[in-house]
Design an enzyme around this catalytic site. Structure first.
Site, PDB file in Angstrom:
ATOM      1  N   ASN A  77       0.968  -1.237  -0.066  1.00  0.00           N
ATOM      2  CA  ASN A  77      -0.046  -0.074  -0.156  1.00  0.00           C
ATOM      3  C   ASN A  77       0.871   1.290  -0.002  1.00  0.00           C
ATOM      4  OD1 ASN A  77      -2.167   1.503   0.330  1.00  0.00           O
ATOM      5  ND2 ASN A  77      -1.822   1.897   2.437  1.00  0.00           N
TER       6      ASN A  77
ATOM      7  N   HIS B  64       1.068   5.262   1.404  1.00  0.00           N
ATOM      8  CA  HIS B  64       0.235   6.263   2.408  1.00  0.00           C
ATOM      9  C   HIS B  64       0.985   7.367   2.128  1.00  0.00           C
ATOM     10  CE1 HIS B  64      -2.114   7.448   5.713  1.00  0.00           C
ATOM     11  NE2 HIS B  64      -1.036   7.754   6.287  1.00  0.00           N
TER      12      HIS B  64
ATOM     13  N   SER C  80       4.951   6.676   2.061  1.00  0.00           N
ATOM     14  CA  SER C  80       5.629   5.479   2.449  1.00  0.00           C
ATOM     15  C   SER C  80       5.147   4.416   1.804  1.00  0.00           C
ATOM     16  CB  SER C  80       5.337   5.215   3.930  1.00  0.00           C
ATOM     17  OG  SER C  80       5.937   6.239   4.606  1.00  0.00           O
TER      18      SER C  80
ATOM     19  N   ASP D  29      -2.227   0.987   8.037  1.00  0.00           N
ATOM     20  CA  ASP D  29      -0.968   1.760   7.959  1.00  0.00           C
ATOM     21  C   ASP D  29       0.428   1.359   8.600  1.00  0.00           C
ATOM     22  OD1 ASP D  29      -2.412   3.255   5.773  1.00  0.00           O
ATOM     23  OD2 ASP D  29      -3.210   4.702   7.277  1.00  0.00           O
TER      24      ASP D  29
HETATM   25  C1  GRF Z   1      -2.767   8.887  -2.494  1.00  0.00           C
HETATM   26  O1  GRF Z   1      -2.331  10.114  -1.820  1.00  0.00           O
HETATM   27  C2  GRF Z   1      -2.457   7.596  -1.744  1.00  0.00           C
HETATM   28  O2  GRF Z   1      -1.203   7.675  -1.065  1.00  0.00           O
HETATM   29  C3  GRF Z   1      -3.443   7.617  -0.681  1.00  0.00           C
HETATM   30  O3  GRF Z   1      -4.693   7.791  -1.569  1.00  0.00           O
HETATM   31  C4  GRF Z   1      -4.367   8.695  -2.412  1.00  0.00           C
HETATM   32  C5  GRF Z   1      -4.771   8.118  -3.621  1.00  0.00           C
HETATM   33  O4  GRF Z   1      -4.716   9.090  -4.695  1.00  0.00           O
HETATM   34  N1  GRF Z   1      -3.681   6.125  -0.203  1.00  0.00           N
HETATM   35  P1  GRF Z   1      -4.849   8.127  -6.248  1.00  0.00           P
HETATM   36  O5  GRF Z   1      -6.224   7.715  -6.401  1.00  0.00           O
HETATM   37  O6  GRF Z   1      -3.635   7.186  -6.255  1.00  0.00           O
HETATM   38  O7  GRF Z   1      -4.632   9.362  -7.097  1.00  0.00           O
END
Ligand code: GRF
Length: 223
Positions: free
Chosen positions: A112, A114, A141, A150
């Site tokens: 994932n 974050h 991260s 997370d």
């Molecule tokens: C990103 O900031 C990601 O880190 C977080 O949610 C957002 C998703 O953006 N988990 P996208 O849909 O990839 O544009």
């Protein structure tokens, strides 16, 4: 193509999908070790899902609201992954908490991204949390997914400065740019077996540039 076959990756999204797009774009390089073999969205109207369809990627729209429980929703996701012979799963803005059973099944094979320097600012609105905390750097991260949100072992991080006058949106935009760089790089390390989940930590076989630093604010003396 020579060498080992490319690993089959599924990307789980819920919205805009810009990280999914970064992974797809990276995978178009002939030497990238993974292909995006499936994009799954739990939101039927996700912009990222429409984009993936336009690219003729294999997609699945699996509406969590159509299932009576988290278990049955996760079982449907798992069935789609198995049917597509998926090796690895990359969550990219996927806004569902998964059951422990699903997380365990894909342990070491699900990652994932974050938008904070974990373990700081888990959960929702991490950019707002960073601004409220007054930190001078933040970032993104990539981590293995574990049952606690997370909190999984960290594979890669990217750092950006927090700038005077930043709003949540401006900081999010700056972080997003680094997300799009580190996510494809981290996924490559994972599918190549260079970043592995071993005993609850990441065992890493990758060069680290030990001289590269980010100091914020910069420009003045740093003793
Ligand atoms: C990103 O900031 C990601 O880190 C977080 O949610 C957002 C998703 O953006 N988990 P996208 O849909 O990839 O544009």
């Amino acid at each position: 193509m020579t060498g080992s076959p490319r690993k089959r990756v599924a990307v789980l999204i819920s919205g805009r999908g810009s990280n999914m797009m970064a992974l797809v774009n990276a995978s178009r390089a002939a030497d990238y070790p993974a292909e995006i073999a499936l994009v799954i969205s739990n939101k039927l109207d996700a912009a990222g899902l429409a984009w993936a369809r336009e690219q003729n990627l294999q997609t699945a729209a699996i509406d969590h609201k159509a299932f009576p429980s988290r278990e049955s929703f996760d079982a449907a996701i798992d069935a789609a992954l198995v049917a597509a012979q998926i090796d690895y799963v990359a969550q990219a803005g996927f806004m569902r908490i998964q059951t422990a059973g699903f997380v365990e099944k894909w342990a070491g094979r699900q990652i994932n991204i974050h938008p904070s320097l974990l373990p700081l600012f888990k959960g929702l609105h991490p950019q707002r949390q960073a601004l409220e905390a007054g930190v001078r750097v933040s970032g993104a991260s990539v981590h293995f997914v574990t049952p606690e949100l997370d909190s999984g072992p960290i594979i890669a991080q990217g750092v950006v400065p927090v700038v005077a006058g930043d709003t949540e949106d401006r900081l999010a935009e700056r972080i997003l740019a680094i997300e799009h760089r580190i996510y494809p790089a981290a996924l490559a390390l994972v599918v190549e077996g260079k970043a592995k989940l071993v005993g609850g930590r990441v065992s890493l076989e990758a060069p680290v540039n030990q001289r590269q630093t980010l100091v914020s604010p910069g420009g003045e003396r740093v003793c």
